[in-house]
Each structure stands twice: as structure tokens, then as C-alpha cells.
Design a protein around this motif. Structure first.
Motif, PDB file in Angstrom:
ATOM      1  N   LYS A  35     103.540  97.186  74.696  1.00  0.00           N
ATOM      2  CA  LYS A  35     104.062  95.909  74.231  1.00  0.00           C
ATOM      3  C   LYS A  35     104.195  95.915  72.725  1.00  0.00           C
ATOM      4  O   LYS A  35     103.353  96.456  72.023  1.00  0.00           O
ATOM      5  CB  LYS A  35     103.132  94.774  74.662  1.00  0.00           C
TER       6      LYS A  35
ATOM      7  N   ASN B 223     110.967  95.446  82.086  1.00  0.00           N
ATOM      8  CA  ASN B 223     110.632  94.813  80.810  1.00  0.00           C
ATOM      9  C   ASN B 223     110.335  93.336  81.022  1.00  0.00           C
ATOM     10  O   ASN B 223     110.898  92.707  81.905  1.00  0.00           O
ATOM     11  CB  ASN B 223     111.788  94.974  79.827  1.00  0.00           C
ATOM     12  N   THR B 224     109.469  92.817  80.174  1.00  0.00           N
ATOM     13  CA  THR B 224     109.063  91.427  80.273  1.00  0.00           C
ATOM     14  C   THR B 224     109.048  90.804  78.878  1.00  0.00           C
ATOM     15  O   THR B 224     108.572  91.419  77.927  1.00  0.00           O
ATOM     16  CB  THR B 224     107.649  91.318  80.880  1.00  0.00           C
TER      17      THR B 224
ATOM     18  N   GLN C  33     118.660  92.978  82.956  1.00  0.00           N
ATOM     19  CA  GLN C  33     118.174  94.222  83.533  1.00  0.00           C
ATOM     20  C   GLN C  33     119.013  94.613  84.743  1.00  0.00           C
ATOM     21  O   GLN C  33     119.561  93.776  85.430  1.00  0.00           O
ATOM     22  CB  GLN C  33     116.706  94.092  83.936  1.00  0.00           C
TER      23      GLN C  33
ATOM     24  N   THR D  13     111.181  88.284  83.258  1.00  0.00           N
ATOM     25  CA  THR D  13     112.043  89.430  82.995  1.00  0.00           C
ATOM     26  C   THR D  13     113.353  88.907  82.420  1.00  0.00           C
ATOM     27  O   THR D  13     113.890  87.906  82.890  1.00  0.00           O
ATOM     28  CB  THR D  13     112.335  90.240  84.271  1.00  0.00           C
TER      29      THR D  13
ATOM     30  N   TYR E  47     107.468  91.639  73.733  1.00  0.00           N
ATOM     31  CA  TYR E  47     108.361  92.327  74.663  1.00  0.00           C
ATOM     32  C   TYR E  47     107.619  93.538  75.183  1.00  0.00           C
ATOM     33  O   TYR E  47     107.147  94.362  74.399  1.00  0.00           O
ATOM     34  CB  TYR E  47     109.651  92.737  73.944  1.00  0.00           C
ATOM     35  N   SER E  48     107.469  93.645  76.499  1.00  0.00           N
ATOM     36  CA  SER E  48     106.671  94.729  77.062  1.00  0.00           C
ATOM     37  C   SER E  48     107.475  95.540  78.063  1.00  0.00           C
ATOM     38  O   SER E  48     108.456  95.068  78.636  1.00  0.00           O
ATOM     39  CB  SER E  48     105.405  94.185  77.725  1.00  0.00           C
ATOM     40  N   ALA E  49     107.030  96.767  78.259  1.00  0.00           N
ATOM     41  CA  ALA E  49     107.567  97.655  79.289  1.00  0.00           C
ATOM     42  C   ALA E  49     106.410  98.059  80.178  1.00  0.00           C
ATOM     43  O   ALA E  49     105.368  98.493  79.683  1.00  0.00           O
ATOM     44  CB  ALA E  49     108.213  98.886  78.656  1.00  0.00           C
ATOM     45  N   ASP E  50     106.570  97.894  81.482  1.00  0.00           N
ATOM     46  CA  ASP E  50     105.549  98.270  82.452  1.00  0.00           C
ATOM     47  C   ASP E  50     106.089  99.397  83.318  1.00  0.00           C
ATOM     48  O   ASP E  50     107.247  99.365  83.739  1.00  0.00           O
ATOM     49  CB  ASP E  50     105.163  97.072  83.324  1.00  0.00           C
TER      50      ASP E  50
ATOM     51  N   VAL F  27     110.538 101.175  85.775  1.00  0.00           N
ATOM     52  CA  VAL F  27     110.206 100.573  84.488  1.00  0.00           C
ATOM     53  C   VAL F  27     110.862  99.203  84.453  1.00  0.00           C
ATOM     54  O   VAL F  27     112.049  99.077  84.724  1.00  0.00           O
ATOM     55  CB  VAL F  27     110.726 101.436  83.313  1.00  0.00           C
TER      56      VAL F  27
END
Length: 193
Positions: free
Chosen positions: A188, A41-42, A64, A60, A15-18, A39
Motif C-alpha cells: 500500500k 487494487n483497492t 479494473q 475497488t 491505494y493498495s495491491a493485494d 492481483v
């Protein structure tokens, strides 16, 4: 992730945040002076395939609230690991798409080569590559361009990236900086089994 998933048995869930600076995007559309960050998330799922080849999909999550949907896939091959030092080399190819509030859509294709220095619990990596992005911008009163017609931009750019990953048992946490024309940041967390 910097380590190959280990053939048929390896699975990676992350789980990532960009973080994308909107000031860099403000020159598009109406040219607003927004200097905040977007921001998103993926969720990613990776599977070891064979001979240090790994496949990943990402998207995603649906919950969200920022009107962004993205999806894509990546294939990565760890083609060389030095025997005299903990250094490995990989290549990857990827493609994906994103939709921002139905007023901007982007599709991407790219490839990278990366080098990794790793220990049992820590790794540093850096890489270079190129990416082609095709953006479609909706025009008109509900659009983001200053003209009535939709506009299309097609660009090919080089990029570089660097990152660090900490591994503890089956869990990991990673941070990465991507430098295209603009700079993006990501973090991540994940689980490998």
C-alpha cells in the motif's frame, strides 16, 4: 495504517495491491490447476473520528479489468500506548463484500487486535483475529460449481498478520502478510493529512 489519524483532523487516502494465489482457490469450482496470482487494487479513505478512533472505507476502482468488485468498512481504536516504550495496541472491527464475475460472492465480518512498535518513520506491527466469510457460488453451465444448484459456504477462521510501514513526511508505503488458511500478500502507498 499503524498510527491513529489524530482525531477530527486526520485523513488518510491509500491505494493498495493485494496478491491472492489462485492455486489455493483452484480446489473450488472445476478444480483447475491454475497456479497464477490474482492481483486486485483497492482505494481506501480513512478519517480520524475521536479519541484515537478511526473509520475507513474501501472499494475497488471501476477501471479494473479483472471482473472483481469489492467494498467494505473498518473501525479501529488505538486503546493503549506505552509511556516507557514506543509500543501501541489497537483493536479493529470490519466488514465487506466482493463479487467475482457474478459467479462468486463473498461477505466477511471480522475483528483483530494488533501490537505496533513505532518510530517517527518506521513501524512494525503484528496481530491476530478471526473472520467469518460467507461465500455464494453460482452453479449450472455458467457457474463455477459442478452441480446445477448454487452452493453456500459459511466459515469462521482465525488469522494472523504482520507488516511494516515506512513514513516520509505525509507519505507512507507499507507491506503486509495475512495468514488465513492460505497466505495473502499486500502493498500500500498513501498520504495522510
Amino acid at each position: 495504517n499503524t498510527y491513529p489519524l489524530g482525531g477530527y483532523t486526520g485523513i488518510d487516502i491509500g491505494y493498495s495491491a493485494d496478491f491472492i494465489p489462485l492455486k489455493d482457490l483452484s480446489r473450488l469450482g472445476s478444480g483447475s490447476d491454475d497456479d497464477t496470482q490474482m492481483v486486485f487494487n483497492t482505494l481506501s479513505i480513512g478519517k480520524g473520528l475521536f479519541y484515537n478512533v478511526d473509520g475507513y472505507i474501501y472499494f475497488t476502482p471501476f477501471n479494473q479489468h479483472n471482473d472483481l468488485q469489492s467494498f467494505g468498512a473498518q473501525i479501529k481504536w488505538a486503546f493503549y500506548e506505552m509511556t516507557s516504550a514506543p509500543i501501541a495496541f489497537s483493536v479493529s472491527a470490519y466488514g465487506g463484500g466482493a463479487n467475482f464475475s457474478n459467479v462468486m460472492g463473498v461477505s466477511t465480518l471480522g475483528g483483530d487486535i494488533l501490537a505496533t512498535v513505532m518510530t517517527d518513520w518506521l513501524s512494525f506491527y503484528l496481530g491476530v483475529g478471526s473472520v467469518r466469510a460467507i461465500g455464494r457460488f453460482v452453479g449450472g453451465t455458467d457457474g463455477i460449481t459442478n452441480v446445477v444448484e448454487d452452493s453456500v459456504e459459511d466459515i469462521l477462521r482465525g488469522h494472523s498478520f504482520l507488516g511494516v510501514q515506512l513514513q516520509y513526511s505525509r507519505f507512507y508505503i507499507a507491506g503486509q502478510v495475512d495468514i488465513y488458511t492460505d497466505t495473502f500478500y499486500g502493498a500500500k502507498i498513501g498520504l495522510r493529512f
